[in-house]
Design an enzyme around this catalytic site. Sequence first.
Site, PDB file in Angstrom:
ATOM      1  N   GLN A 171       5.429 -19.024  -0.832  1.00 43.85           N
ATOM      2  CA  GLN A 171       5.746 -18.916  -2.262  1.00 43.85           C
ATOM      3  C   GLN A 171       6.112 -20.295  -2.824  1.00 43.85           C
ATOM      4  O   GLN A 171       7.287 -20.583  -3.074  1.00 43.85           O
ATOM      5  CB  GLN A 171       6.926 -17.967  -2.479  1.00 43.85           C
ATOM      6  CG  GLN A 171       6.575 -16.497  -2.335  1.00 43.85           C
ATOM      7  CD  GLN A 171       7.821 -15.622  -2.238  1.00 43.85           C
ATOM      8  OE1 GLN A 171       8.774 -15.977  -1.554  1.00 43.85           O
ATOM      9  NE2 GLN A 171       7.789 -14.478  -2.887  1.00 43.85           N
ATOM     10  N   ARG A 201      12.216  -8.342 -16.564  1.00 42.29           N
ATOM     11  CA  ARG A 201      13.249  -8.703 -15.608  1.00 42.29           C
ATOM     12  C   ARG A 201      12.759 -10.026 -15.010  1.00 42.29           C
ATOM     13  O   ARG A 201      11.689 -10.089 -14.407  1.00 42.29           O
ATOM     14  CB  ARG A 201      13.380  -7.610 -14.551  1.00 42.29           C
ATOM     15  CG  ARG A 201      14.440  -7.860 -13.466  1.00 42.29           C
ATOM     16  CD  ARG A 201      13.822  -8.500 -12.262  1.00 42.29           C
ATOM     17  NE  ARG A 201      14.719  -8.513 -11.104  1.00 42.29           N
ATOM     18  CZ  ARG A 201      14.478  -9.200  -9.997  1.00 42.29           C
ATOM     19  NH1 ARG A 201      13.367  -9.925  -9.888  1.00 42.29           N
ATOM     20  NH2 ARG A 201      15.310  -9.169  -8.991  1.00 42.29           N
ATOM     21  N   ASP A 203      12.689 -13.034 -12.625  1.00 40.10           N
ATOM     22  CA  ASP A 203      13.055 -13.261 -11.227  1.00 40.10           C
ATOM     23  C   ASP A 203      13.596 -14.673 -11.012  1.00 40.10           C
ATOM     24  O   ASP A 203      13.079 -15.639 -11.578  1.00 40.10           O
ATOM     25  CB  ASP A 203      11.781 -13.070 -10.374  1.00 40.10           C
ATOM     26  CG  ASP A 203      12.053 -13.125  -8.894  1.00 40.10           C
ATOM     27  OD1 ASP A 203      12.700 -12.193  -8.388  1.00 40.10           O
ATOM     28  OD2 ASP A 203      11.618 -14.093  -8.239  1.00 40.10           O
ATOM     29  N   GLU A 245      17.754 -12.498 -13.391  1.00 36.85           N
ATOM     30  CA  GLU A 245      18.281 -12.336 -12.041  1.00 36.85           C
ATOM     31  C   GLU A 245      18.867 -13.673 -11.588  1.00 36.85           C
ATOM     32  O   GLU A 245      18.177 -14.502 -11.012  1.00 36.85           O
ATOM     33  CB  GLU A 245      17.170 -11.920 -11.063  1.00 36.85           C
ATOM     34  CG  GLU A 245      17.712 -11.557  -9.703  1.00 36.85           C
ATOM     35  CD  GLU A 245      16.880 -12.072  -8.534  1.00 36.85           C
ATOM     36  OE1 GLU A 245      16.012 -12.944  -8.720  1.00 36.85           O
ATOM     37  OE2 GLU A 245      17.116 -11.613  -7.418  1.00 36.85           O
ATOM     38  N   HIS A 310      16.205  -3.089  -4.660  1.00 34.98           N
ATOM     39  CA  HIS A 310      15.122  -3.202  -3.683  1.00 34.98           C
ATOM     40  C   HIS A 310      15.399  -4.273  -2.631  1.00 34.98           C
ATOM     41  O   HIS A 310      14.682  -4.366  -1.639  1.00 34.98           O
ATOM     42  CB  HIS A 310      13.820  -3.526  -4.416  1.00 34.98           C
ATOM     43  CG  HIS A 310      13.877  -4.859  -5.103  1.00 34.98           C
ATOM     44  ND1 HIS A 310      14.643  -5.080  -6.230  1.00 34.98           N
ATOM     45  CD2 HIS A 310      13.291  -6.036  -4.804  1.00 34.98           C
ATOM     46  CE1 HIS A 310      14.502  -6.344  -6.592  1.00 34.98           C
ATOM     47  NE2 HIS A 310      13.699  -6.949  -5.750  1.00 34.98           N
TER      48      HIS A 310
HETATM   49  C1  NOJ Z   1      14.279 -11.923  -5.960  1.00 41.05           C
HETATM   50  C2  NOJ Z   1      13.617 -10.608  -5.706  1.00 41.05           C
HETATM   51  O1  NOJ Z   1      14.501  -9.582  -6.065  1.00 41.05           O
HETATM   52  C3  NOJ Z   1      13.258 -10.557  -4.242  1.00 41.05           C
HETATM   53  O2  NOJ Z   1      12.779  -9.288  -3.879  1.00 41.05           O
HETATM   54  C4  NOJ Z   1      12.255 -11.638  -3.949  1.00 41.05           C
HETATM   55  O3  NOJ Z   1      11.966 -11.668  -2.568  1.00 41.05           O
HETATM   56  C5  NOJ Z   1      12.784 -13.012  -4.380  1.00 41.05           C
HETATM   57  N1  NOJ Z   1      13.342 -12.985  -5.701  1.00 41.05           N
HETATM   58  C6  NOJ Z   1      11.684 -14.028  -4.378  1.00 41.05           C
HETATM   59  O4  NOJ Z   1      10.838 -13.781  -5.462  1.00 41.05           O
END
Ligand code: NOJ
Length: 543
Positions: A171, A201, A203, A245, A310
Site C-alpha cells: 500500500q 468515511r 481513511d 478516521e 472491522h
Molecule cells: C484503517 C482501516 O480501518 C484498516 O482496515 C486499514 O487496514 C488501514 N486503514 C489501512 O488502510
Amino acid sequence: MTYDWYKDAIFYEVFVRAFSDSDGDGIGDLRGLTSRLDYLQWLGVDAIWMQPICPSPLRDDGYDVSDYFGVHPDYGTLADVRALVAEAHRRGLRVIVELIPNHTSDQNVWFQASRDPSHPEHARYRDWYVWSDTDDKYRDARIIFIDYEPSNWTYDPVRKAYYWHRFFSHQPDLNYDNLEVQKAMLRVVQFWSDLGVDGFRVDATPYLYEREGTSCENLPETHAYLKRLRAFLDAYAPGTMLLSEANQWPEDVLPYFGSGDEFHMNFHFPLMPRIFMALAKADRSPIERILARTPDLPGDCQWATFLRCHDELTLEMVTPEERAFMWDFYAPEPRMRLNLGIRRRLAPLLDNDRRRIEVANAILLTFVGSPVLYYGDEIGMGDNIYLDDRDGVRTPMQWHAGLNAGFSDAQPECLYDPVIDDAVYGYRQVNVAAQREDPDSLLTWMRAMLALRKQHPAFGRGALQLLAPDSPAVLAYLRVANDETLLVLANLSADPQEVTLDLADYVGAVPVDLLSEEPLPRISCDAYELQLGAYGYRWLRLG
Ligand code: NOJ
C-alpha cells in the site's frame, strides 16, 4: 441551510463481502446488501457505512484501491451502487462510502506507472508516490502494522528506489506534495458524490504528508489539504458528510474539526477501550478521565463513537500499563491479539454475558456522539480467531439457521470465509430470523433501544454532565438539551448498587423511566436514591 442529520443518526458499518450474496458465488455483493435494506430500516439505523467497494487485489479488504473510479467485480457495478443509494434513500437511509486518500494498492496504474521508468505514463506519475534513494528518511514515524511490517520503506527493484508506506508494503503512500495527487483525490470525491452518496468515511487521515523531524502525523500541511477537500465538497455537493478516521488523542483530533471547516465527524478512538476497561475494573474513572480530556466541538461537529468495528480493538490510545491490562483481561490467548490490539467481536469480548453486552450498548447509545454499530453485533455474533489478520471479525452475516446462515446459496466450501459454526455463536443458535421472533432476544432489545435513543435528541445533541455517585462502579450522567434533561445510570459491576445522587437542581421533578414510561418518586431533596441490578442501567427523563 443546516445539514447536521449526523448529529442524531445511528450508523451501521457493513462489510459488503460479508453481508449478503445475491448471485451465489459465495461473496456478498451490493445487490445482496440492497435486498437487506428492509432489515436495516426495521432495525432502526439511519446511515450505512460500507467498507471499501472499489477494484482492489483485496490484500487489505479493499483498503488497497487499484482503481478509484469503479466497483470491484465481486461486489457488482456502478449501476448497483446507484440502485443501492436510490433504494436506501427511498427508505430514509443514508449511504456513506470510503475515501482512502493516503495510499493505493501497488496494483494501481498510478503506482505501476510511477515505479516503472519504461511505462508510457511514467513521466506523468513519477512523483505521485514518496520515493527515496535511501530508507533512512522520516525515522520518527512509528510503524502501525507492527506484526507485519519491519519498516515504512520498501525497496522496489523496478524503480531501484525505496517507497514510503504507513501500512502494508503493498500500500504505497501517495505524495501530497504533488499538485496532481491533490487534484486526483478531489476528482475521486466528485465521482462518488455524483453517484449520490451522503458522505465519506475518510481513511487514515493523519498521514497524508511527511516532514523530516516529525512523527509525520497530524501535520499542518495535512490539515490544509483536508480543509481544501471539505471546501471542495461543500461547493460541489453541499451537505455531504465527512467522517475522519484519526486514531489519535482527543487534543490531536480536535484540529480535524478545524473551526467547523474540516471534518463534520471524527471517531472518538480513546473512549472506546475505556468503556471496556471500566467494565473490566468495575470502575468508571477511565471514562471520566477521557471525558475530561474531550474538548467541546465547533458548532456542527460531532463525535462518532463505537464499541467494535472491522479492525482490531485498537489499544494505541492507552498507556502501556493499560494495554497490558486489556490484553490480559480481554485477549488471554495469543491469537486474540493483533498489532496493538485485540481481534475479537463484542459478544465474545464480554463473555457473551447479555448483561454486559446491554450495559456497554446502553452507554454507547447515550454518551457523547453518534453511535456506530458493527454488523452482526446486534445479534451477538462471534468471531473466528483462527482466520488471519482481521478476517475473524469479518465472517458472513448470520441471517437464519439454514444453509450458510442464509448469507449465500453457494456450496459452503465456496464462501469467501466460513460461517461461524461453533456451539455458542454458531449460526444455528445466533441468527437474525430466530431473534426477530423472540421478544427477549438481543436483537429485539437493540431495536427497542435504538428507537428510544431516536426519540430523544438530547442523546445526540445535549451537553453531557457527569455526576459523582459514591460507588466508583456507577457511571451517571445528565444529557441536557433545551427542552429535556435525561439522566443515565450504568452499573459497571456484577454487584447490585444502591445509588445516591445529588439532584438538587431538579427538586420537584418526577423522573420517568424511558424504557417503561413508569414514573419514579418525586425528587424532594438533593439526595435521590436509586437501585441498579448487576450491570443494570437506567435511562430517565427528568423533565
Ligand atoms: C484503517 C482501516 O480501518 C484498516 O482496515 C486499514 O487496514 C488501514 N486503514 C489501512 O488502510
